[in-house]
Design an enzyme around this catalytic site. Structure first.
Site, short mmCIF file in Angstrom:
data_model
loop_
_atom_site.label_atom_id
_atom_site.label_comp_id
_atom_site.label_asym_id
_atom_site.label_seq_id
_atom_site.Cartn_x
_atom_site.Cartn_y
_atom_site.Cartn_z
N SER A 146 -3.35 -69.32 37.60
CA SER A 146 -4.46 -69.39 38.56
C SER A 146 -5.69 -69.95 37.85
O SER A 146 -5.77 -69.89 36.61
CB SER A 146 -4.78 -67.98 39.06
N TYR A 159 -6.98 -58.75 37.71
CA TYR A 159 -6.26 -59.98 38.09
C TYR A 159 -6.56 -61.09 37.06
O TYR A 159 -5.65 -61.76 36.58
CB TYR A 159 -6.70 -60.41 39.49
N ALA A 162 -4.84 -60.47 33.67
CA ALA A 162 -3.40 -60.73 33.76
C ALA A 162 -3.14 -62.24 33.78
O ALA A 162 -2.24 -62.73 33.09
CB ALA A 162 -2.82 -60.07 35.01
P1 NAP Z 1 1.66 -63.98 48.65
O1 NAP Z 1 1.52 -64.87 49.82
O2 NAP Z 1 1.07 -62.62 48.70
O3 NAP Z 1 3.21 -63.89 48.27
C1 NAP Z 1 3.59 -63.14 47.14
C2 NAP Z 1 5.08 -63.25 46.91
O4 NAP Z 1 5.38 -62.53 45.71
C3 NAP Z 1 5.91 -62.60 48.02
O5 NAP Z 1 7.10 -63.35 48.17
C4 NAP Z 1 6.21 -61.21 47.46
O6 NAP Z 1 7.44 -60.66 47.94
C5 NAP Z 1 6.35 -61.54 45.97
N1 NAP Z 1 6.11 -60.36 45.13
C6 NAP Z 1 5.02 -59.54 45.10
N2 NAP Z 1 5.20 -58.57 44.18
C7 NAP Z 1 6.41 -58.78 43.62
C8 NAP Z 1 7.17 -58.11 42.64
N3 NAP Z 1 6.71 -57.01 42.02
N4 NAP Z 1 8.40 -58.59 42.32
C9 NAP Z 1 8.88 -59.69 42.94
N5 NAP Z 1 8.22 -60.37 43.89
C10 NAP Z 1 7.00 -59.91 44.21
O7 NAP Z 1 1.00 -64.67 47.35
P2 NAP Z 1 0.73 -66.21 47.02
O8 NAP Z 1 -0.65 -66.52 47.42
O9 NAP Z 1 1.86 -67.03 47.50
O10 NAP Z 1 0.73 -66.14 45.42
C11 NAP Z 1 1.85 -66.54 44.65
C12 NAP Z 1 1.40 -66.66 43.19
O11 NAP Z 1 0.36 -67.64 43.11
C13 NAP Z 1 0.81 -65.37 42.62
O12 NAP Z 1 1.18 -65.25 41.27
C14 NAP Z 1 -0.68 -65.59 42.74
O13 NAP Z 1 -1.42 -64.82 41.80
C15 NAP Z 1 -0.76 -67.08 42.47
N6 NAP Z 1 -1.97 -67.73 42.97
C16 NAP Z 1 -2.31 -67.68 44.29
C17 NAP Z 1 -3.45 -68.33 44.73
C18 NAP Z 1 -3.87 -68.35 46.18
O14 NAP Z 1 -5.01 -68.80 46.46
N7 NAP Z 1 -3.06 -67.91 47.12
C19 NAP Z 1 -4.26 -69.02 43.82
C20 NAP Z 1 -3.88 -69.05 42.48
C21 NAP Z 1 -2.74 -68.40 42.08
P3 NAP Z 1 7.53 -59.98 49.43
O15 NAP Z 1 7.43 -61.15 50.39
O16 NAP Z 1 8.87 -59.35 49.44
O17 NAP Z 1 6.38 -59.06 49.54
#
Ligand code: NAP
Length: 255
Positions: A146, A159, A162
């Site tokens: 991120s 966050y 990590a």
């Molecule tokens: P999201 O929409 O909340 O989706 C999270 C995904 O991770 C879901 O499929 C969830 O599974 C899975 N998950 C959560 N906890 C888990 C665990 N303990 N073990 C295995 N799977 C787990 O999040 P996102 O926005 O797509 O984010 C994905 C990644 O990108 C994360 O690492 C986040 O920090 C990073 N990121 C996001 C953004 C942003 O703006 N969205 C920006 C920078 C980085 P379930 O569907 O079963 O709950």
């Protein structure tokens, strides 16, 4: 040509789903890992098939050592190898709390899921990859970190810490695995439209309008997916430990 096997953590929804779909367009078989939302994971598998790939879904909590071992064992049992690991699964803090008040419980949760999980999953998958005979492309590892690697948000220090650790994860495994022909990369997304950012949509709408990053729009899961697909094609053979910013130019300093 053999079908490449990709293991994508947290692939049911959001960015992980976008990654799975773009890898499916390359014809990969995808292991769609998820934590609890089986309906989203099943829907992702349908989309993967529609995009030209195939796969399976596996429920596993990346913060659990038993679950990580089962995830890798089931993947290898089904496909015999892993060509690409994408460490994508991650969570935001349940409550955004000022670092003068934030508690240890949230810190432990974030470190456990967002840092310890990918670190030890990478260790496990790297050993599996080392034991494999190469197909057309050498195996690769990509971690989704991120802009929080270097951006201080004082209401979610857990966050940020990590994610900063994931920067070192990338450097460490890139340095260690090069001798085995395994390249390691990091993708640093900016603000991407997913469930994770759904609760702060208005805040980010206003920031985009105000020009917080040069490309004035929300990032989409496919933006991250396409960057990882470019890596998956094997087009960066003399690069490892490389960081790809997928952030609309957020990392630029302007004057
Ligand atoms: P999201 O929409 O909340 O989706 C999270 C995904 O991770 C879901 O499929 C969830 O599974 C899975 N998950 C959560 N906890 C888990 C665990 N303990 N073990 C295995 N799977 C787990 O999040 P996102 O926005 O797509 O984010 C994905 C990644 O990108 C994360 O690492 C986040 O920090 C990073 N990121 C996001 C953004 C942003 O703006 N969205 C920006 C920078 C980085 P379930 O569907 O079963 O709950």
């Amino acid at each position: 040509m053999a079908t490449p096997i990709s293991l994508v953590t947290g692939a049911g929804r959001g960015i992980g789903r976008g990654i799975a779909i773009e890898l499916a367009r390359l014809g990969h078989n995808i292991v769609i890992n998820y934590a609890g939302n089986s309906a989203a994971a099943d829907e992702c598998l349908e989309l993967v098939r529609a995009a030209g790939g195939d796969g399976i879904t596996i429920k596993a909590d990346v913060s659990s050592s038993q679950d990580r071992a089962r995830l890798v064992a089931k993947t290898v049992e089904k496909y015999g190898r892993i060509d690409l690991l994408v460490n994508n699964a991650g969570v935001a803090p349940n409550v955004r709390a000022d670092i003068l008040e934030a508690g240890e419980e949230s810190f432990d949760r974030l470190i456990s899921i967002n840092l310890k999980g990918p670190y030890f999953l990478t260790q496990l998958v790297a050993k599996q990859m080392i034991s494999q005979t190469w197909q057309e492309f050498p195996p690769q590892i990509v971690t989704v970190s991120s802009v929080s690697v270097y951006t201080a948000s004082t209401n979610r220090g857990d966050y940020c810490i990590a994610k900063a650790g994931l920067g070192m994860l990338t450097a460490l495994f890139a340095a260690r695995l090069a001798e085995h022909g395994i390249n390691v990369y990091e993708i640093r997304p900016g603000v991407i439209a997913t469930d994770m950012t759904g609760g702060v949509k208005e805040k980010y709408d206003a920031l985009i309008e105000a020009g917080a990053w040069p490309i004035k729009r929300w990032g989409q899961p496919s933006d991250v997916g396409r960057a990882i697909a470019a890596i998956a094609r094997g087009d960066f053979p003399f690069s490892t430990g490389e960081v790809f910013n997928v952030d609309g130019g957020f990392h630029l300093r302007t004057l």
